[in-house]
Design an enzyme around this catalytic site. Structure first.
Site, PDB file in Angstrom:
ATOM      1  N   ILE A 218     -43.272  43.145 -37.173  1.00  0.00           N
ATOM      2  CA  ILE A 218     -42.257  43.229 -38.217  1.00  0.00           C
ATOM      3  C   ILE A 218     -41.398  44.471 -38.019  1.00  0.00           C
ATOM      4  O   ILE A 218     -41.895  45.600 -38.091  1.00  0.00           O
ATOM      5  CB  ILE A 218     -42.903  43.231 -39.615  1.00  0.00           C
ATOM      6  CG1 ILE A 218     -43.831  42.024 -39.772  1.00  0.00           C
ATOM      7  CG2 ILE A 218     -41.830  43.251 -40.696  1.00  0.00           C
ATOM      8  CD1 ILE A 218     -43.184  40.679 -39.496  1.00  0.00           C
TER       9      ILE A 218
ATOM     10  N   GLU B 266     -28.484  35.683 -38.210  1.00  0.00           N
ATOM     11  CA  GLU B 266     -29.425  36.507 -37.454  1.00  0.00           C
ATOM     12  C   GLU B 266     -29.097  36.449 -35.965  1.00  0.00           C
ATOM     13  O   GLU B 266     -29.066  37.474 -35.275  1.00  0.00           O
ATOM     14  CB  GLU B 266     -30.853  36.034 -37.699  1.00  0.00           C
ATOM     15  CG  GLU B 266     -31.885  36.797 -36.870  1.00  0.00           C
ATOM     16  CD  GLU B 266     -33.296  36.259 -37.020  1.00  0.00           C
ATOM     17  OE1 GLU B 266     -34.204  36.807 -36.368  1.00  0.00           O
ATOM     18  OE2 GLU B 266     -33.493  35.286 -37.779  1.00  0.00           O
ATOM     19  N   ARG B 267     -28.848  35.255 -35.476  1.00  0.00           N
ATOM     20  CA  ARG B 267     -28.578  35.093 -34.044  1.00  0.00           C
ATOM     21  C   ARG B 267     -27.206  35.598 -33.664  1.00  0.00           C
ATOM     22  O   ARG B 267     -27.010  36.099 -32.548  1.00  0.00           O
ATOM     23  CB  ARG B 267     -28.802  33.628 -33.654  1.00  0.00           C
ATOM     24  CG  ARG B 267     -30.286  33.303 -33.688  1.00  0.00           C
ATOM     25  CD  ARG B 267     -30.639  31.848 -33.601  1.00  0.00           C
ATOM     26  NE  ARG B 267     -32.103  31.720 -33.681  1.00  0.00           N
ATOM     27  CZ  ARG B 267     -32.755  30.598 -33.977  1.00  0.00           C
ATOM     28  NH1 ARG B 267     -32.076  29.488 -34.228  1.00  0.00           N
ATOM     29  NH2 ARG B 267     -34.074  30.585 -34.026  1.00  0.00           N
TER      30      ARG B 267
ATOM     31  N   GLY C  38     -35.860  36.807 -32.521  1.00  0.00           N
ATOM     32  CA  GLY C  38     -34.803  35.937 -33.041  1.00  0.00           C
ATOM     33  C   GLY C  38     -34.855  34.539 -32.476  1.00  0.00           C
ATOM     34  O   GLY C  38     -33.935  33.747 -32.674  1.00  0.00           O
ATOM     35  N   GLY C  39     -35.948  34.210 -31.782  1.00  0.00           N
ATOM     36  CA  GLY C  39     -36.081  32.920 -31.102  1.00  0.00           C
ATOM     37  C   GLY C  39     -35.938  33.112 -29.609  1.00  0.00           C
ATOM     38  O   GLY C  39     -34.907  33.601 -29.121  1.00  0.00           O
TER      39      GLY C  39
END
Length: 390
Positions: free
Chosen positions: A164, A249-250, A370-371
């Site tokens: 986190i 976010e991306r 973020g993936g």
């Protein structure tokens, strides 16, 4: 090729951002890296000068400005001075935490949280990832149950989160939790956990490869009593809330990846024509010029897509698929650019006193958080498959 993204207002804002970074960040960011924490007062100073939290409405102390071009300016100027940990923390606040607080809170919650946020006195975090759950959010096990049947009954929260960002510095944490184990994707909600709540503990500060000034850690929740008023959004719609905020976010990662790659390239090109080898500038060798030509061309082409993403977001039309495309492509491009720039620096590129070396370790995470690149390609591929099946 002339860039047309910005207006005179944005360039005037750039001058203000640059002055702030010169005064408040550039002299200190290497110390923050060494001490593994950013001085808290700099966020208050940044908010006061409008470096972030611009989107907070005026009634809560902000400017109500949601034009993402101002965020792009901040990304570019932070990249110019190499203060990556500071930039990531600001991005976390503006592109994640603030977007949730703006979109999912009621008037009482906005007054309670946005007012100190706009002053730089409140920092937040978003807690999704768990030790056994990364990109597969359906596997979240952290859970919350009502303490009674009344609509205003408290929630009792139990579970654990890891990786986190700002885990230790955050004053509030938006936690993705399972509130109905039998409801599938409609069994998740978002609860806000605040500093000092009994049973809320912060675990170890994780030792990362890079981004040392930005704290990343573990969070533990043991029978934490959460007031009903700390639920944001709609109960049972947590997964949908998370998915709807992924494009911003991306976009934040797209912006930082492009800005960092461009800044590292500019520094490297300058270095190549100052550094001499075998009686001439390194940049006068054909191989060096070819590498620089490749990087500059790739960045110019990518810039057009980045600017289009920003314009689409401002118009409310940046789709999750387009954000996924940009996230994987720009983060992978950043990785390639920085790696080649290290090579052009030779042995000096491996020395942390040089910005390119710090950029090398700081940028590696971009293709993961973020993936991951693989997840982004899978999302794009699913959309392609769905389009052709129809």
């Amino acid at each position: 090729m002339r860039r047309t993204l910005y207006t005179d207002d944005h360039e005037q804002y750039r001058a203000s951002v640059r002055e702030f970074l010169t005064r408040e960040v550039q002299p200190h960011h290497l110390r923050w890296e060494d001490q593994r924490v950013i001085d808290r007062h700099v966020f208050r100073a940044a908010a006061e000068q409008g470096i972030y939290a611009l989107a907070v409405p005026e009634e809560y102390g902000g400017s109500g400005e949601r034009d993402y071009r101002y965020r792009m300016v901040v990304n570019e100027e932070i990249a110019r001075v190499g203060a990556t940990s500071f930039g990531l923390t600001l991005g976390l606040q503006d592109d994640l935490v603030l977007s949730y607080l703006l979109d999912l809170t009621d008037d009482e919650q906005k007054k309670r949280w946005l007012t100190p946020f706009a002053r730089g006195e409140l920092l937040g975090a978003l807690a999704m990832t768990e030790p056994g759950t990364g990109s597969d959010l359906q596997g979240i096990r952290t859970s919350a149950t009502r303490d009674g049947d009344a609509p205003d009954a408290d929630w009792i929260l139990n579970g654990q989160k890891t990786f986190i960002s700002s885990a230790h510095s955050a004053d509030l944490v938006i936690v993705a939790v399972r509130t109905d184990p039998d409801a599938g994707s409609r069994g998740f909600s978002l609860l806000v956990v605040e500093r000092g709540m009994r049973g809320f503990e912060r675990g170890r500060k994780l030792e990362k490869v890079g981004l040392h000034g930005q704290d990343t850690g573990e969070l533990y929740f043991t029978n934490v009593r959460i007031p009903a008023s700390n639920l944001i959004g709609t109960e049972g719609h947590g997964m949908q809330h998370l998915m709807s905020h992924l494009p911003q976010e991306r976009l934040g990662i797209i912006a930082s990846a492009y800005a960092s790659a461009r800044a590292v390239y500019r520094e490297t090109a300058r270095y190549c024509f100052e550094r001499r080898a075998f009686g001439r500038a390194v940049g006068d060798f054909q191989n060096t010029r070819f590498v620089l030509a490749e990087i500059e061309t790739e960045l110019d082409v990518a810039e057009a897509f980045v600017d289009k993403c920003v314009s689409a977001f401002n118009a409310g039309g940046l789709s999750p698929t387009d954000a996924a495309k940009g996230k994987w492509f720009l983060s992978e491009l950043q990785k390639r650019v920085v790696d080649r720039c290290v090579q052009l620096h030779g042995g000096y590129g491996y020395m942390l006193e040089y910005p390119v070396a710090r950029a090398f370790v700081d940028s590696r995470i971009q293709t993961i958080y973020g993936g991951t690149t693989e997840i982004m390609k899978e999302l794009v591929g699913r959309e392609i498959a769905a389009r052709h099946r129809n």
